[in-house]
Design an enzyme around this catalytic site. Sequence first.
Site, PDB file in Angstrom:
ATOM      1  N   LEU A  62       0.824  -1.214   0.000  1.00 22.90           N
ATOM      2  CA  LEU A  62       0.000   0.000   0.000  1.00 22.90           C
ATOM      3  C   LEU A  62       0.859   1.266   0.000  1.00 22.90           C
ATOM      4  CD1 LEU A  62      -2.888  -1.055   2.438  1.00 22.90           C
ATOM      5  CD2 LEU A  62      -2.905  -1.024  -0.066  1.00 22.90           C
ATOM      6  N   ASN A  93       7.301  -3.445   3.787  1.00 26.85           N
ATOM      7  CA  ASN A  93       8.459  -2.763   3.171  1.00 26.85           C
ATOM      8  C   ASN A  93       8.112  -1.334   2.773  1.00 26.85           C
ATOM      9  OD1 ASN A  93       6.818  -3.669   1.086  1.00 26.85           O
ATOM     10  ND2 ASN A  93       8.512  -3.918  -0.354  1.00 26.85           N
ATOM     11  N   ASP A 306       0.229  -9.625  -5.065  1.00 33.42           N
ATOM     12  CA  ASP A 306       1.479  -8.867  -4.944  1.00 33.42           C
ATOM     13  C   ASP A 306       1.314  -7.494  -5.614  1.00 33.42           C
ATOM     14  OD1 ASP A 306       4.025  -8.098  -4.300  1.00 33.42           O
ATOM     15  OD2 ASP A 306       5.045  -9.517  -5.609  1.00 33.42           O
TER      16      ASP A 306
END
Length: 429
Positions: A62, A93, A306
């Site tokens: 996001l 991440n 993903d």
Amino acid sequence: VIIQGGRIVDPAQALDEVFDLRVSGGRIAEIGKHLERAQDEPIFDARNCYVAPGFIDMHVHLREPGAPEKETIQTGTAAALAGGFTAVACMPNTVPALDTPELIHEVRSVAASAGNARVYPVGALTIGRAGARSVDFAALLAAGAIAFSDDGSATRSARVLWDAAMKARDLPGRFISHCEDSDLKGDSVMTLGAVSRELEASGAPAVCEDLVAARDLLIAMECVKTWHLAHVSTANSVDLVRWAKSRSAPRLISCEVTPHHLLFSDELVAARGARAKVNPPLRDQSDVSALVAAVREGTIDAFASDHAPHTTAEKSGSLEEGAVGFSGLEIAVGAYALAVPSLSVSRYVALLSTNPAALLGIAGGTLATGNVADITIFADREWTVDVGRFRSKGTCTPFEGMKLPRKAVATLVDGRLTLCDDDRAENRR
Ligand SMILES: [Zn+2]
């Protein structure tokens, strides 16, 4: 609201039949034939549609905090709803990485104010995702993290990973591995093979993934820690997962596959350049076929997109310079159906809802009476991917212009209905 005349598909209850479904007070109230409408009760016409427990994408980026030009929690969760997902697990991440209870709280609070799809943060596995010291697992779980991962790269040290697994083995929260040997990968931009040679591009061997998959599965089995391999993309990885599962308790080991690895080989990099650049990189056709076969036979536990949005500028450079990844939330429902045609709808729903809910230990995953009313309504209706309609900020995708055979029609989160496509307002009466 009464969702009327849809085919209710709920693998958790072995249900696959045309019924009406009543939602009341944010819960699944009743499922039955021809439910009687209470006064002023709204009707949603779901004829020719499937009605399933809300889809959960267990692997999305996001980009918040840190990269609002690529995506925000607001735009990413709007994209989720538009694509048919009522919940997402977001990867850590970000900048900074989600490695403290405060950051987990922050993501959840921004997601709650956005009021779109539910957001379940995945905590970093090591501080700063730096691979040296593990996070405080219990504190992150208490703050609302539902799994742990250094996704974006692999946790480099087996020692660190082993110690982390021993520390966290009796806690909930799966470890999620991004399998990639960074030394072997080097500065490669695609899979080593006939196509990389033809393009004279720097390629890394696909065993980059398999080496780390084997290591992590062995640690999971030795430490008896629940473990999930993200985005498996090679035939060897699938074989390794199959082997590990055959020697472990049910659900100790799990894995997911993305729409692009099921549909595209590295030939697409020759055709589309940086637009097709993704990590893990697209593999050769034998890997693609092995992944599709693994979905059919049941080795794959979950579909996960993903979703990795970038700005168009970042995706427009050369293959060497282009950003890695692309949006997935708004094409996933159709892309999985295209990739694995004739997969039973019940298996399809299990991969998108029942299994991710069970693996992550979160609400939803079933339409059982009394459960939270998170519902995805979808249909076998052909449509063309038009990135101009994306809610995601990342509109540069190799799926642009593709015809897909299945489409999300509406979602309900906590009983709140959102149409996935403004054109379909006719379903609402
Ligand atoms: Zn990853």
